[in-house]
Scaffold this active site. Structure first.
Site, PDB file in Angstrom:
ATOM      1  N   ASP A  37     -42.673 -67.334  -7.201  1.00 20.50           N
ATOM      2  CA  ASP A  37     -42.766 -68.542  -6.350  1.00 20.50           C
ATOM      3  C   ASP A  37     -43.910 -68.527  -5.330  1.00 20.50           C
ATOM      4  OD1 ASP A  37     -40.461 -69.028  -7.788  1.00 20.50           O
ATOM      5  OD2 ASP A  37     -39.126 -69.211  -6.071  1.00 20.50           O
TER       6      ASP A  37
ATOM      7  N   LYS B  37     -37.722 -72.881 -12.620  1.00 17.58           N
ATOM      8  CA  LYS B  37     -36.293 -72.717 -12.311  1.00 17.58           C
ATOM      9  C   LYS B  37     -35.913 -73.676 -11.204  1.00 17.58           C
ATOM     10  CE  LYS B  37     -37.371 -69.013  -9.096  1.00 17.58           C
ATOM     11  NZ  LYS B  37     -36.967 -69.739  -7.883  1.00 17.58           N
TER      12      LYS B  37
ATOM     13  N   CYS C 112     -35.525 -65.397  -3.544  1.00 14.95           N
ATOM     14  CA  CYS C 112     -35.842 -65.382  -4.982  1.00 14.95           C
ATOM     15  C   CYS C 112     -36.289 -64.016  -5.490  1.00 14.95           C
ATOM     16  CB  CYS C 112     -36.844 -66.479  -5.297  1.00 14.95           C
ATOM     17  SG  CYS C 112     -36.079 -68.117  -5.119  1.00 14.95           S
TER      18      CYS C 112
END
Ligand code: VGL
Ligand code: ZN
Length: 197
Positions: free
Chosen positions: A9, A106, A151
């Site tokens: 990310d 995601k 994450c």
């Protein structure tokens, strides 16, 4: 071992100036780029939410960073972030995106958040990454990126539970660190057998 670099990310919304900015999120980009050549595979994840996602505080008339109860358990309510197709969801401009073998998105399911690169937050719905790694013969992963305590943590713990050899390069991660989340993440990763380097 066949070893993948898993870059979590590294997107504008998690960098300074973004909707869910992580302090120093942009500082790690040159170091991540420099790691890519050392691995057999480079995989990027991209948080990718539809507008009105159920993890957004705005969808619940709630304050950002408050908690709610979802059918799958407790959920932090975030500011709107990483909305599909927006500049905030794009990768940091200096990340070497063209070096990636795979980009896995995601958080696209409107009803379920997905911190982990392997499973949605219900802990059972797979993203497909496990199968990709196994069919490529990858048995070790090193994680870098954002955010350490969400994450990166969830992805690392799931990878370890699935039997991969897992390292988190903490120098190339940055944390949100809210309500003790960073310490809790360190403990969770440690207990899962993740190497914090
Ligand atoms: C993340 C909160 C919400 C992360 C993603 O990338 O750590 N955190 N969505
Ligand atoms: Zn998100």
């Amino acid at each position: 071992m066949t070893h993948a670099l898993l870059v979590i990310d590294v997107q504008n919304d998690f960098c300074p100036g973004g909707a869910l900015a992580v302090a120093g999120g942009d500082e790690i980009v040159p170091g991540i780029d420099a790691e890519m050549d050392k691995f057999d595979a480079v995989i990027l994840t991209q948080d990718w939410h539809p507008a009105g996602h159920s993890s957004f505080a705005s969808s619940h008339d709630a304050a950002p960073m408050s908690m709610t109860e979802m059918p799958y358990g407790p959920q932090v309510l975030w500011p709107d972030h990483c909305i599909q197709g927006t500049q905030g969801a794009a990768f940091h401009k200096d990340l070497l995106v063209d070096r990636a073998d795979l980009i896995i998105r995601k958080g696209y399911n409107p009803a379920i958040d997905s911190y982990s690169a392997f499973f949605e937050n219900d802990k059972v719905t797979p993203t497909g990454l496990e199968g990709y790694l196994r069919t490529r013969g990858i048995d070790a992963v090193t994680l870098v990126g954002l955010a350490t305590d969400f994450c990166v943590n969830y992805s690392a713990v799931d990878a370890a539970r699935l039997g991969f050899t897992v390292t988190v390069n903490t120098g190339l991660c940055r944390a949100i660190d809210f309500n003790g989340s960073l310490q809790a993440a360190r403990t969770a990763m440690d207990e899962a057998g993740v190497t914090l380097a």
